[in-house]
Enzyme design. Sequence first.
Site, PDB file in Angstrom:
ATOM      1  N   ASP A 226      48.915  40.628  37.910  1.00 23.90           N
ATOM      2  CA  ASP A 226      49.476  39.585  37.274  1.00 23.90           C
ATOM      3  C   ASP A 226      50.987  39.617  36.698  1.00 23.90           C
ATOM      4  OD1 ASP A 226      48.269  36.847  36.267  1.00 23.90           O
ATOM      5  OD2 ASP A 226      49.019  37.635  34.709  1.00 23.90           O
ATOM      6  N   GLU A 278      47.196  59.448  44.408  1.00 19.53           N
ATOM      7  CA  GLU A 278      46.593  60.713  43.948  1.00 19.53           C
ATOM      8  C   GLU A 278      45.065  60.686  44.313  1.00 19.53           C
ATOM      9  OE1 GLU A 278      46.796  61.588  39.818  1.00 19.53           O
ATOM     10  OE2 GLU A 278      48.898  61.359  39.755  1.00 19.53           O
TER      11      GLU A 278
HETATM   12  C1  GLC Z   1      49.094  34.350  36.463  1.00 21.58           C
HETATM   13  C2  GLC Z   1      47.752  33.883  36.693  1.00 21.58           C
HETATM   14  C3  GLC Z   1      47.423  32.634  36.083  1.00 21.58           C
HETATM   15  C4  GLC Z   1      47.662  33.027  34.125  1.00 21.58           C
HETATM   16  C5  GLC Z   1      49.222  33.587  34.203  1.00 21.58           C
HETATM   17  C6  GLC Z   1      49.456  34.206  32.998  1.00 21.58           C
HETATM   18  O1  GLC Z   1      50.121  33.408  36.901  1.00 21.58           O
HETATM   19  O2  GLC Z   1      47.332  33.528  37.957  1.00 21.58           O
HETATM   20  O3  GLC Z   1      46.287  32.323  35.948  1.00 21.58           O
HETATM   21  O4  GLC Z   1      47.620  31.835  33.724  1.00 21.58           O
HETATM   22  O5  GLC Z   1      49.394  34.396  35.242  1.00 21.58           O
HETATM   23  O6  GLC Z   1      48.707  35.581  32.792  1.00 21.58           O
END
Ligand code: GLC
Length: 566
Positions: A226, A278
Amino acid sequence: MNTPSTRTRDGAGTRTRDGAGTDWWREAVIYQIYPRSFADSDGDGIGDLPGVVARLDDLVALGVDAIWLSPFYPSPQADAGYDVADYRDVDPIFGRLADADRLIAEAHDRGLRVIVDLVPNHTSSAHPWFVEALGAEPGSPARDRYIFRDGRGPNGERPPNSWRSVFGGPAWTKVDGPDGTPGQWYLHLFDAGQPDLNWDSTQVRDEFVAILRFWLDRGVDGFRVDVAHGLVKQADLADWHYPEETTSGDHVDQPRPPMWDQDGVHEIYRQWRSVLDEYPGQQILVAEAWVQPAERLAAYVRPDEMHQAFNFEYLEAAWTSEAQRTVIERSLAATDKVGAPTTWVLSNHDVLRHATRLALPIGAARPRGIGANDPQPDTALGLRRARAATLMMLALPGSAYLYQGEELGLPEHTTLPDEVRQDPTWRRTDHTERGRDGCRVPIPWEADSPSYGFGPTDASWLPQPPVWAEYALDRQRDVPGSTYELYRTALRLRRELGLGAGRLRWLESPEDVLACCVDEVTVVTNFGAEPVSLPPGTEPLIASGPLNGSGRVPTDVTVWARQRVR
Ligand code: GLC
Protein backbone atom coordinates in the site's frame (compact mmCIF):
# COMPACT_ATOMS: atom_id res chain seq x y z
CA MET A 1 5.26 0.47 -35.14
CA ASN A 2 6.15 -2.67 -33.30
CA THR A 3 6.21 -2.91 -29.57
CA PRO A 4 7.53 -6.37 -29.09
CA SER A 5 7.28 -7.90 -25.71
CA THR A 6 10.40 -9.89 -24.99
CA ARG A 7 8.67 -12.29 -22.67
CA THR A 8 8.13 -15.80 -23.83
CA ARG A 9 7.47 -18.94 -21.91
CA ASP A 10 10.98 -20.16 -22.52
CA GLY A 11 12.80 -16.84 -22.30
CA ALA A 12 15.77 -16.75 -19.96
CA GLY A 13 14.12 -14.12 -17.79
CA THR A 14 11.12 -16.24 -17.01
CA ARG A 15 12.77 -19.13 -15.23
CA THR A 16 12.26 -19.50 -11.53
CA ARG A 17 15.21 -19.45 -9.21
CA ASP A 18 15.03 -23.20 -8.85
CA GLY A 19 14.54 -23.61 -12.58
CA ALA A 20 11.12 -25.19 -12.13
CA GLY A 21 9.03 -23.68 -14.89
CA THR A 22 7.90 -20.13 -15.52
CA ASP A 23 7.42 -17.27 -13.09
CA TRP A 24 3.67 -17.50 -12.50
CA TRP A 25 3.29 -13.81 -11.76
CA ARG A 26 4.54 -12.61 -15.14
CA GLU A 27 1.25 -13.50 -16.80
CA ALA A 28 -1.08 -14.11 -13.87
CA VAL A 29 -4.65 -12.89 -13.66
CA ILE A 30 -5.07 -11.70 -10.08
CA TYR A 31 -8.51 -11.15 -8.58
CA GLN A 32 -8.91 -8.50 -5.91
CA ILE A 33 -11.12 -9.44 -2.98
CA TYR A 34 -12.36 -6.59 -0.83
CA PRO A 35 -13.22 -8.80 2.14
CA ARG A 36 -15.94 -6.66 3.72
CA SER A 37 -17.95 -6.74 0.48
CA PHE A 38 -17.26 -10.17 -1.00
CA ALA A 39 -19.15 -12.80 1.01
CA ASP A 40 -20.58 -12.68 4.52
CA SER A 41 -20.72 -16.02 6.35
CA ASP A 42 -22.30 -14.92 9.63
CA GLY A 43 -24.99 -12.50 8.49
CA ASP A 44 -23.65 -9.37 10.23
CA GLY A 45 -23.59 -7.49 6.92
CA ILE A 46 -19.79 -7.43 6.67
CA GLY A 47 -17.98 -9.95 4.50
CA ASP A 48 -15.44 -12.19 6.21
CA LEU A 49 -12.71 -14.76 5.61
CA PRO A 50 -14.94 -17.86 6.05
CA GLY A 51 -17.15 -16.21 3.39
CA VAL A 52 -14.18 -16.04 1.05
CA VAL A 53 -13.33 -19.70 1.65
CA ALA A 54 -16.89 -20.69 0.79
CA ARG A 55 -16.62 -18.89 -2.56
CA LEU A 56 -13.20 -20.12 -3.67
CA ASP A 57 -14.73 -22.65 -6.05
CA ASP A 58 -16.49 -19.80 -7.83
CA LEU A 59 -13.13 -18.13 -8.42
CA VAL A 60 -11.69 -21.36 -9.78
CA ALA A 61 -14.69 -21.58 -12.11
CA LEU A 62 -14.05 -18.01 -13.25
CA GLY A 63 -10.50 -18.98 -14.13
CA VAL A 64 -8.21 -16.62 -12.19
CA ASP A 65 -4.71 -17.56 -11.01
CA ALA A 66 -4.47 -15.73 -7.71
CA ILE A 67 -6.38 -13.63 -5.23
CA TRP A 68 -5.28 -10.44 -3.50
CA LEU A 69 -7.11 -9.64 -0.28
CA SER A 70 -7.46 -6.06 0.93
CA PRO A 71 -6.60 -5.73 4.66
CA PHE A 72 -8.34 -7.97 7.18
CA TYR A 73 -6.17 -7.10 10.19
CA PRO A 74 -7.39 -5.72 13.53
CA SER A 75 -8.33 -2.11 12.90
CA PRO A 76 -10.69 0.61 14.08
CA GLN A 77 -11.78 0.73 10.41
CA ALA A 78 -11.20 4.48 10.08
CA ASP A 79 -10.24 3.76 6.47
CA ALA A 80 -11.87 0.37 5.93
CA GLY A 81 -8.93 -1.55 7.39
CA TYR A 82 -6.11 0.45 5.78
CA ASP A 83 -5.54 1.66 9.35
CA VAL A 84 -3.87 -1.37 10.90
CA ALA A 85 -3.65 -1.77 14.68
CA ASP A 86 -2.00 -5.22 14.63
CA TYR A 87 -0.21 -6.57 11.56
CA ARG A 88 -0.16 -10.15 12.82
CA ASP A 89 -3.80 -10.99 13.43
CA VAL A 90 -7.29 -10.92 11.91
CA ASP A 91 -9.98 -8.44 12.96
CA PRO A 92 -12.90 -10.21 14.66
CA ILE A 93 -15.27 -8.75 12.05
CA PHE A 94 -13.39 -10.82 9.45
CA GLY A 95 -12.73 -13.94 11.54
CA ARG A 96 -9.69 -15.30 13.33
CA LEU A 97 -6.10 -15.98 12.44
CA ALA A 98 -7.03 -19.63 11.98
CA ASP A 99 -9.45 -18.52 9.24
CA ALA A 100 -6.60 -16.82 7.39
CA ASP A 101 -4.57 -20.04 7.66
CA ARG A 102 -7.50 -22.06 6.36
CA LEU A 103 -8.06 -19.63 3.52
CA ILE A 104 -4.42 -19.90 2.43
CA ALA A 105 -4.53 -23.70 2.61
CA GLU A 106 -7.87 -24.03 0.80
CA ALA A 107 -6.80 -21.62 -1.92
CA HIS A 108 -3.56 -23.55 -2.43
CA ASP A 109 -5.48 -26.81 -2.61
CA ARG A 110 -7.34 -25.33 -5.56
CA GLY A 111 -4.22 -23.99 -7.27
CA LEU A 112 -4.93 -20.37 -6.37
CA ARG A 113 -2.13 -18.16 -5.00
CA VAL A 114 -2.82 -15.73 -2.18
CA ILE A 115 -1.51 -12.17 -1.95
CA VAL A 116 -2.11 -10.13 1.19
CA ASP A 117 -2.08 -6.37 1.66
CA LEU A 118 0.81 -4.77 3.53
CA VAL A 119 0.28 -1.23 4.84
CA PRO A 120 3.72 0.20 5.69
CA ASN A 121 3.25 3.95 5.17
CA HIS A 122 1.16 4.37 8.31
CA THR A 123 -0.33 2.44 11.19
CA SER A 124 -3.65 3.00 12.86
CA SER A 125 -3.71 5.59 15.62
CA ALA A 126 -4.83 2.63 17.78
CA HIS A 127 -1.57 0.75 17.11
CA PRO A 128 0.32 0.24 20.43
CA TRP A 129 3.30 2.17 19.01
CA PHE A 130 1.21 5.26 18.39
CA VAL A 131 -0.54 5.03 21.74
CA GLU A 132 2.91 4.85 23.33
CA ALA A 133 4.10 7.80 21.25
CA LEU A 134 1.21 9.97 22.39
CA GLY A 135 2.09 9.34 26.03
CA ALA A 136 5.79 9.99 25.43
CA GLU A 137 7.83 13.19 25.42
CA PRO A 138 8.70 15.09 22.26
CA GLY A 139 12.04 13.78 20.99
CA SER A 140 11.58 10.39 22.70
CA PRO A 141 12.33 7.11 20.90
CA ALA A 142 8.59 6.28 20.98
CA ARG A 143 7.79 9.46 19.05
CA ASP A 144 10.65 8.83 16.65
CA ARG A 145 8.77 5.91 15.06
CA TYR A 146 6.34 8.48 13.65
CA ILE A 147 6.72 11.99 12.25
CA PHE A 148 6.09 14.44 15.08
CA ARG A 149 7.09 18.10 14.70
CA ASP A 150 6.53 21.37 16.52
CA GLY A 151 3.98 23.64 14.92
CA ARG A 152 4.68 26.99 13.35
CA GLY A 153 3.69 30.34 14.87
CA PRO A 154 4.48 31.73 18.33
CA ASN A 155 2.60 28.95 20.13
CA GLY A 156 3.03 26.30 17.52
CA GLU A 157 -0.60 26.71 16.56
CA ARG A 158 -0.04 26.31 12.82
CA PRO A 159 0.83 22.98 11.16
CA PRO A 160 4.54 22.35 10.50
CA ASN A 161 4.13 22.60 6.73
CA SER A 162 1.58 23.02 3.94
CA TRP A 163 0.96 19.33 3.21
CA ARG A 164 -2.59 18.15 2.74
CA SER A 165 -4.19 14.81 3.41
CA VAL A 166 -5.11 12.80 0.30
CA PHE A 167 -8.58 12.59 1.85
CA GLY A 168 -8.83 16.40 2.26
CA GLY A 169 -7.83 18.87 4.96
CA PRO A 170 -4.40 19.29 6.54
CA ALA A 171 -1.99 16.34 6.74
CA TRP A 172 -1.17 17.24 10.35
CA THR A 173 -3.04 16.85 13.64
CA LYS A 174 -2.02 18.54 16.89
CA VAL A 175 -1.80 16.60 20.13
CA ASP A 176 -2.10 18.73 23.23
CA GLY A 177 -0.84 17.60 26.62
CA PRO A 178 -3.29 16.16 29.17
CA ASP A 179 -3.23 19.55 30.96
CA GLY A 180 -4.06 21.41 27.75
CA THR A 181 -0.51 22.59 27.08
CA PRO A 182 0.02 22.93 23.33
CA GLY A 183 1.75 19.89 21.97
CA GLN A 184 3.37 18.69 18.78
CA TRP A 185 1.76 17.79 15.48
CA TYR A 186 1.93 14.42 13.76
CA LEU A 187 1.88 13.77 10.04
CA HIS A 188 -0.83 11.73 8.32
CA LEU A 189 -0.92 11.78 4.55
CA PHE A 190 -4.32 10.06 4.83
CA ASP A 191 -6.81 10.12 7.72
CA ALA A 192 -5.90 11.41 11.19
CA GLY A 193 -6.39 7.80 12.27
CA GLN A 194 -3.46 6.80 10.02
CA PRO A 195 -0.26 8.37 11.40
CA ASP A 196 2.69 8.11 8.98
CA LEU A 197 5.60 5.99 10.15
CA ASN A 198 9.16 7.34 10.15
CA TRP A 199 11.07 5.09 7.76
CA ASP A 200 14.40 6.51 8.98
CA SER A 201 13.81 4.51 12.15
CA THR A 202 15.60 1.17 12.31
CA GLN A 203 12.86 -0.16 14.54
CA VAL A 204 10.28 0.55 11.86
CA ARG A 205 12.41 -1.16 9.21
CA ASP A 206 13.04 -4.20 11.40
CA GLU A 207 9.39 -4.50 12.33
CA PHE A 208 8.24 -4.68 8.72
CA VAL A 209 10.80 -7.31 7.85
CA ALA A 210 9.43 -9.32 10.77
CA ILE A 211 5.86 -8.79 9.50
CA LEU A 212 6.86 -9.99 6.04
CA ARG A 213 8.34 -13.11 7.60
CA PHE A 214 5.25 -13.67 9.73
CA TRP A 215 3.02 -13.93 6.65
CA LEU A 216 5.60 -15.70 4.47
CA ASP A 217 5.87 -18.33 7.19
CA ARG A 218 2.09 -18.74 7.01
CA GLY A 219 2.41 -19.49 3.32
CA VAL A 220 1.28 -16.37 1.47
CA ASP A 221 2.43 -15.92 -2.12
CA GLY A 222 3.04 -12.21 -1.97
CA PHE A 223 2.23 -8.73 -0.76
CA ARG A 224 0.46 -5.85 -2.36
CA VAL A 225 2.31 -2.88 -0.89
CA ASP A 226 0.00 0.00 0.00
CA VAL A 227 1.16 3.54 -0.85
CA ALA A 228 4.56 2.19 -1.91
CA HIS A 229 5.58 5.63 -3.19
CA GLY A 230 5.00 7.36 0.14
CA LEU A 231 7.20 5.78 2.79
CA VAL A 232 10.15 8.14 2.52
CA LYS A 233 9.63 11.89 2.74
CA GLN A 234 12.04 14.60 1.66
CA ALA A 235 14.18 15.15 4.78
CA ASP A 236 13.39 18.86 5.20
CA LEU A 237 9.61 18.29 4.90
CA ALA A 238 9.59 21.33 2.61
CA ASP A 239 6.34 23.15 1.91
CA TRP A 240 4.57 22.08 -1.24
CA HIS A 241 2.51 24.34 -3.43
CA TYR A 242 -0.24 22.12 -4.75
CA PRO A 243 -1.11 22.34 -8.40
CA GLU A 244 -4.75 23.28 -8.71
CA GLU A 245 -7.37 20.61 -8.04
CA THR A 246 -5.10 17.88 -6.76
CA THR A 247 -3.90 16.63 -3.44
CA SER A 248 -1.83 13.76 -4.73
CA GLY A 249 0.54 15.81 -6.86
CA ASP A 250 1.51 12.90 -9.08
CA HIS A 251 1.32 14.85 -12.30
CA VAL A 252 3.90 14.27 -14.95
CA ASP A 253 4.71 17.88 -15.76
CA GLN A 254 5.07 19.03 -12.14
CA PRO A 255 8.21 18.91 -10.03
CA ARG A 256 8.19 15.87 -7.78
CA PRO A 257 6.35 16.60 -4.51
CA PRO A 258 8.39 16.13 -1.31
CA MET A 259 6.09 13.43 0.06
CA TRP A 260 5.88 11.08 -2.93
CA ASP A 261 8.25 8.90 -4.96
CA GLN A 262 11.45 9.85 -3.14
CA ASP A 263 14.48 7.85 -4.25
CA GLY A 264 14.99 6.52 -0.72
CA VAL A 265 12.05 4.11 -1.02
CA HIS A 266 14.00 1.81 -3.33
CA GLU A 267 16.48 0.76 -0.67
CA ILE A 268 13.54 -0.51 1.42
CA TYR A 269 12.22 -2.65 -1.42
CA ARG A 270 15.66 -4.06 -2.18
CA GLN A 271 15.85 -5.22 1.42
CA TRP A 272 12.37 -6.77 1.26
CA ARG A 273 13.21 -8.50 -1.99
CA SER A 274 16.20 -10.14 -0.40
CA VAL A 275 13.91 -11.40 2.40
CA LEU A 276 11.44 -12.88 -0.11
CA ASP A 277 14.29 -14.46 -2.03
CA GLU A 278 15.27 -16.45 1.05
CA TYR A 279 12.00 -18.35 0.79
CA PRO A 280 11.44 -21.26 -1.56
CA GLY A 281 8.70 -20.66 -4.10
CA GLN A 282 7.90 -17.48 -5.93
CA GLN A 283 6.44 -14.90 -3.56
CA ILE A 284 5.95 -11.44 -5.02
CA LEU A 285 5.84 -7.77 -4.09
CA VAL A 286 3.36 -5.56 -5.94
CA ALA A 287 3.66 -1.79 -5.69
CA GLU A 288 0.65 0.42 -5.28
CA ALA A 289 2.50 3.51 -6.43
CA TRP A 290 0.68 6.41 -8.06
CA VAL A 291 3.79 7.41 -9.94
CA GLN A 292 4.11 8.77 -13.44
CA PRO A 293 5.60 8.65 -15.99
CA ALA A 294 5.94 4.94 -16.67
CA GLU A 295 9.74 5.15 -16.53
CA ARG A 296 9.67 6.32 -12.89
CA LEU A 297 7.21 3.59 -12.04
CA ALA A 298 9.47 1.03 -13.72
CA ALA A 299 12.16 1.82 -11.15
CA TYR A 300 10.00 0.01 -8.57
CA VAL A 301 10.20 -3.21 -10.57
CA ARG A 302 13.92 -3.36 -11.28
CA PRO A 303 15.27 -6.91 -10.96
CA ASP A 304 16.25 -6.56 -7.30
CA GLU A 305 13.11 -4.71 -6.15
CA MET A 306 9.42 -5.47 -6.55
CA HIS A 307 7.95 -7.86 -9.10
CA GLN A 308 5.03 -5.79 -10.32
CA ALA A 309 3.53 -2.32 -10.00
CA PHE A 310 -0.06 -1.38 -10.72
CA ASN A 311 -0.33 0.43 -14.02
CA PHE A 312 -2.56 3.33 -13.03
CA GLU A 313 -1.65 5.32 -16.12
CA TYR A 314 -3.49 2.60 -18.04
CA LEU A 315 -6.44 2.72 -15.65
CA GLU A 316 -6.67 6.49 -16.13
CA ALA A 317 -6.27 6.51 -19.92
CA ALA A 318 -9.14 8.02 -21.89
CA TRP A 319 -11.37 5.80 -24.02
CA THR A 320 -9.84 6.79 -27.38
CA SER A 321 -7.72 4.71 -29.70
CA GLU A 322 -4.87 7.19 -29.44
CA ALA A 323 -4.79 7.33 -25.63
CA GLN A 324 -5.08 3.56 -25.33
CA ARG A 325 -2.38 2.83 -27.85
CA THR A 326 -0.03 5.38 -26.33
CA VAL A 327 -0.38 4.02 -22.83
CA ILE A 328 -0.02 0.41 -23.94
CA GLU A 329 3.13 1.19 -25.91
CA ARG A 330 4.63 3.27 -23.15
CA SER A 331 3.89 0.73 -20.44
CA LEU A 332 5.36 -2.19 -22.37
CA ALA A 333 8.48 -0.23 -23.32
CA ALA A 334 9.11 0.99 -19.77
CA THR A 335 8.78 -2.41 -18.10
CA ASP A 336 10.63 -4.22 -20.89
CA LYS A 337 13.66 -2.06 -20.13
CA VAL A 338 13.87 -3.47 -16.61
CA GLY A 339 12.73 -6.99 -17.51
CA ALA A 340 9.48 -6.82 -15.53
CA PRO A 341 5.99 -7.73 -16.69
CA THR A 342 3.55 -4.93 -17.36
CA THR A 343 0.35 -4.99 -15.33
CA TRP A 344 -3.09 -4.00 -16.53
CA VAL A 345 -5.89 -2.84 -14.26
CA LEU A 346 -9.21 -1.13 -14.90
CA SER A 347 -10.94 -1.13 -11.50
CA ASN A 348 -10.17 -1.39 -7.80
CA HIS A 349 -11.59 -0.30 -4.45
CA ASP A 350 -10.31 3.28 -4.82
CA VAL A 351 -11.71 4.35 -8.18
CA LEU A 352 -15.05 4.53 -9.98
CA ARG A 353 -15.82 1.10 -11.40
CA HIS A 354 -14.87 1.06 -15.07
CA ALA A 355 -18.40 0.12 -16.17
CA THR A 356 -19.34 3.59 -14.92
CA ARG A 357 -16.13 5.53 -15.47
CA LEU A 358 -15.99 4.76 -19.18
CA ALA A 359 -19.41 6.36 -19.69
CA LEU A 360 -18.20 9.74 -18.40
CA PRO A 361 -17.44 12.47 -20.94
CA ILE A 362 -13.99 11.88 -22.46
CA GLY A 363 -11.40 14.40 -21.31
CA ALA A 364 -13.46 15.82 -18.42
CA ALA A 365 -12.09 15.68 -14.86
CA ARG A 366 -13.12 12.48 -13.09
CA PRO A 367 -15.26 12.97 -10.01
CA ARG A 368 -14.15 11.35 -6.75
CA GLY A 369 -17.44 9.58 -6.24
CA ILE A 370 -20.89 10.21 -7.70
CA GLY A 371 -24.05 11.01 -5.74
CA ALA A 372 -27.77 10.91 -6.41
CA ASN A 373 -27.92 14.60 -7.34
CA ASP A 374 -25.07 14.40 -9.83
CA PRO A 375 -25.64 13.73 -13.52
CA GLN A 376 -26.08 9.95 -13.82
CA PRO A 377 -23.81 8.09 -16.25
CA ASP A 378 -25.32 6.03 -19.09
CA THR A 379 -25.20 2.47 -17.72
CA ALA A 380 -25.59 0.73 -21.07
CA LEU A 381 -22.81 2.77 -22.70
CA GLY A 382 -20.54 2.23 -19.70
CA LEU A 383 -21.05 -1.53 -19.74
CA ARG A 384 -20.51 -1.78 -23.46
CA ARG A 385 -17.20 0.07 -23.22
CA ALA A 386 -16.20 -1.79 -20.07
CA ARG A 387 -16.64 -5.12 -21.82
CA ALA A 388 -14.62 -3.87 -24.79
CA ALA A 389 -11.90 -2.51 -22.52
CA THR A 390 -11.69 -5.73 -20.53
CA LEU A 391 -11.47 -7.90 -23.62
CA MET A 392 -8.70 -5.68 -24.94
CA MET A 393 -6.92 -5.82 -21.56
CA LEU A 394 -7.08 -9.60 -21.26
CA ALA A 395 -5.29 -10.00 -24.59
CA LEU A 396 -2.31 -7.91 -23.53
CA PRO A 397 1.02 -9.47 -22.53
CA GLY A 398 1.71 -9.23 -18.81
CA SER A 399 -0.34 -9.65 -15.67
CA ALA A 400 -3.94 -8.45 -15.29
CA TYR A 401 -5.85 -7.44 -12.17
CA LEU A 402 -9.61 -7.84 -11.80
CA TYR A 403 -11.68 -6.23 -9.04
CA GLN A 404 -14.47 -8.27 -7.49
CA GLY A 405 -17.78 -7.73 -9.27
CA GLU A 406 -16.35 -6.45 -12.53
CA GLU A 407 -16.87 -9.95 -13.96
CA LEU A 408 -20.57 -9.31 -13.39
CA GLY A 409 -20.39 -5.96 -15.19
CA LEU A 410 -21.25 -4.16 -11.94
CA PRO A 411 -21.52 -0.41 -12.22
CA GLU A 412 -20.64 2.03 -9.46
CA HIS A 413 -23.48 2.58 -6.99
CA THR A 414 -24.07 6.22 -7.93
CA THR A 415 -27.13 6.93 -5.77
CA LEU A 416 -25.99 5.87 -2.31
CA PRO A 417 -27.68 7.98 0.36
CA ASP A 418 -25.08 10.41 1.71
CA GLU A 419 -25.84 9.44 5.31
CA VAL A 420 -24.50 5.91 4.81
CA ARG A 421 -21.16 6.99 3.36
CA GLN A 422 -18.13 5.75 5.27
CA ASP A 423 -15.15 6.85 3.20
CA PRO A 424 -13.19 9.42 5.25
CA THR A 425 -12.95 11.51 2.08
CA TRP A 426 -16.62 12.53 2.46
CA ARG A 427 -16.07 13.79 6.01
CA ARG A 428 -12.65 15.34 5.45
CA THR A 429 -13.72 17.35 2.39
CA ASP A 430 -16.67 18.87 4.27
CA HIS A 431 -19.00 16.77 2.17
CA THR A 432 -17.79 18.09 -1.16
CA GLU A 433 -16.26 14.85 -2.46
CA ARG A 434 -18.31 11.71 -2.03
CA GLY A 435 -15.40 9.30 -2.07
CA ARG A 436 -15.10 5.62 -2.80
CA ASP A 437 -18.08 3.89 -1.17
CA GLY A 438 -19.85 3.50 -4.51
CA CYS A 439 -17.36 0.89 -5.74
CA ARG A 440 -17.34 -0.99 -2.42
CA VAL A 441 -20.95 -2.12 -2.18
CA PRO A 442 -21.34 -5.85 -1.33
CA ILE A 443 -21.57 -7.88 -4.52
CA PRO A 444 -24.56 -9.94 -5.71
CA TRP A 445 -24.36 -13.71 -6.06
CA GLU A 446 -28.02 -14.84 -6.16
CA ALA A 447 -30.84 -12.69 -7.50
CA ASP A 448 -33.56 -14.02 -5.21
CA SER A 449 -31.70 -14.44 -1.92
CA PRO A 450 -31.43 -12.00 0.98
CA SER A 451 -28.64 -9.45 0.31
CA TYR A 452 -28.49 -11.00 -3.17
CA GLY A 453 -26.59 -13.94 -1.72
CA PHE A 454 -23.87 -11.78 -0.17
CA GLY A 455 -24.77 -13.31 3.20
CA PRO A 456 -27.50 -15.32 4.91
CA THR A 457 -29.44 -12.20 6.00
CA ASP A 458 -30.54 -8.91 4.50
CA ALA A 459 -27.72 -7.11 6.29
CA SER A 460 -25.23 -5.27 4.11
CA TRP A 461 -22.83 -2.63 5.47
CA LEU A 462 -23.65 -0.44 2.46
CA PRO A 463 -27.11 -0.78 0.92
CA GLN A 464 -27.23 -2.74 -2.34
CA PRO A 465 -29.34 -1.17 -5.10
CA PRO A 466 -32.34 -3.20 -6.37
CA VAL A 467 -30.69 -3.39 -9.79
CA TRP A 468 -28.12 -5.78 -8.25
CA ALA A 469 -30.58 -8.63 -8.93
CA GLU A 470 -29.98 -8.29 -12.68
CA TYR A 471 -26.23 -8.56 -12.19
CA ALA A 472 -26.24 -11.53 -9.80
CA LEU A 473 -23.94 -14.40 -10.69
CA ASP A 474 -26.81 -16.91 -10.89
CA ARG A 475 -28.54 -14.73 -13.51
CA GLN A 476 -25.42 -14.77 -15.68
CA ARG A 477 -23.86 -18.19 -15.26
CA ASP A 478 -24.23 -20.27 -18.44
CA VAL A 479 -26.10 -17.41 -20.12
CA PRO A 480 -24.51 -16.83 -23.53
CA GLY A 481 -23.52 -13.20 -23.97
CA SER A 482 -23.55 -12.36 -20.26
CA THR A 483 -20.63 -10.37 -18.89
CA TYR A 484 -19.70 -13.23 -16.58
CA GLU A 485 -19.50 -15.68 -19.49
CA LEU A 486 -17.46 -13.14 -21.47
CA TYR A 487 -14.89 -13.00 -18.65
CA ARG A 488 -14.89 -16.74 -18.18
CA THR A 489 -14.36 -17.49 -21.87
CA ALA A 490 -11.75 -14.76 -22.26
CA LEU A 491 -9.81 -16.05 -19.26
CA ARG A 492 -9.90 -19.60 -20.61
CA LEU A 493 -8.73 -18.53 -24.08
CA ARG A 494 -6.07 -16.23 -22.62
CA ARG A 495 -4.66 -19.19 -20.74
CA GLU A 496 -4.98 -21.69 -23.60
CA LEU A 497 -3.40 -19.32 -26.11
CA GLY A 498 -0.69 -18.14 -23.71
CA LEU A 499 -1.55 -14.49 -24.39
CA GLY A 500 -0.12 -13.27 -21.07
CA ALA A 501 3.30 -14.38 -22.28
CA GLY A 502 2.66 -13.28 -25.84
CA ARG A 503 4.32 -10.75 -28.10
CA LEU A 504 2.38 -7.69 -29.21
CA ARG A 505 2.62 -6.25 -32.72
CA TRP A 506 0.48 -3.36 -33.94
CA LEU A 507 -1.42 -3.64 -37.20
CA GLU A 508 -2.27 -0.89 -39.67
CA SER A 509 -5.75 0.38 -38.85
CA PRO A 510 -8.09 3.33 -39.36
CA GLU A 511 -7.63 6.23 -36.93
CA ASP A 512 -10.39 5.27 -34.51
CA VAL A 513 -9.50 1.61 -34.40
CA LEU A 514 -6.92 -0.21 -32.34
CA ALA A 515 -5.65 -3.37 -34.00
CA CYS A 516 -2.82 -5.61 -32.97
CA CYS A 517 -1.67 -9.20 -32.95
CA VAL A 518 -0.74 -10.93 -29.75
CA ASP A 519 0.98 -14.06 -30.98
CA GLU A 520 -1.60 -15.77 -33.22
CA VAL A 521 -4.56 -13.70 -32.07
CA THR A 522 -5.72 -10.55 -33.81
CA VAL A 523 -7.32 -8.02 -31.47
CA VAL A 524 -9.49 -5.22 -32.81
CA THR A 525 -11.24 -2.51 -30.78
CA ASN A 526 -13.45 -0.03 -32.57
CA PHE A 527 -13.62 3.43 -30.93
CA GLY A 528 -15.15 5.06 -34.01
CA ALA A 529 -18.73 5.70 -35.09
CA GLU A 530 -18.76 3.31 -38.08
CA PRO A 531 -18.46 -0.49 -37.98
CA VAL A 532 -15.12 -1.86 -39.22
CA SER A 533 -14.15 -5.13 -40.87
CA LEU A 534 -11.81 -7.65 -39.34
CA PRO A 535 -8.50 -8.13 -41.18
CA PRO A 536 -8.97 -10.33 -44.26
CA GLY A 537 -8.72 -14.06 -43.70
CA THR A 538 -9.60 -13.87 -40.01
CA GLU A 539 -12.70 -15.00 -38.15
CA PRO A 540 -13.97 -14.00 -34.71
CA LEU A 541 -12.99 -16.07 -31.71
CA ILE A 542 -14.73 -14.01 -29.07
CA ALA A 543 -16.40 -10.58 -29.11
CA SER A 544 -17.31 -8.18 -26.31
CA GLY A 545 -20.68 -7.45 -27.95
CA PRO A 546 -22.81 -8.66 -30.85
CA LEU A 547 -21.23 -8.18 -34.26
CA ASN A 548 -23.43 -6.61 -36.89
CA GLY A 549 -24.97 -8.59 -39.72
CA SER A 550 -21.93 -8.59 -42.00
CA GLY A 551 -19.64 -9.73 -39.16
CA ARG A 552 -18.18 -6.25 -38.82
CA VAL A 553 -17.07 -4.79 -35.48
CA PRO A 554 -19.47 -2.11 -34.19
CA THR A 555 -18.62 0.94 -32.08
CA ASP A 556 -17.16 0.19 -28.63
CA VAL A 557 -16.66 -3.50 -29.29
CA THR A 558 -13.48 -5.58 -29.09
CA VAL A 559 -13.01 -8.79 -31.06
CA TRP A 560 -10.34 -11.44 -30.82
CA ALA A 561 -9.97 -13.14 -34.18
CA ARG A 562 -7.82 -15.89 -35.64
CA GLN A 563 -6.84 -17.01 -39.10
CA ARG A 564 -9.78 -18.71 -40.77
CA VAL A 565 -9.28 -22.44 -40.91
CA ARG A 566 -10.17 -23.80 -44.35
C1 GLC B 1 -4.22 2.99 -0.71
C2 GLC B 1 -5.45 2.13 -0.57
C3 GLC B 1 -6.58 3.00 -0.14
C4 GLC B 1 -6.23 3.59 1.20
C5 GLC B 1 -4.92 4.33 1.16
C6 GLC B 1 -4.39 4.62 2.53
O1 GLC B 1 -4.34 3.94 -1.69
O2 GLC B 1 -5.69 1.47 -1.78
O3 GLC B 1 -7.79 2.30 -0.08
O4 GLC B 1 -7.24 4.48 1.59
O5 GLC B 1 -3.93 3.57 0.53
O6 GLC B 1 -3.97 3.45 3.15
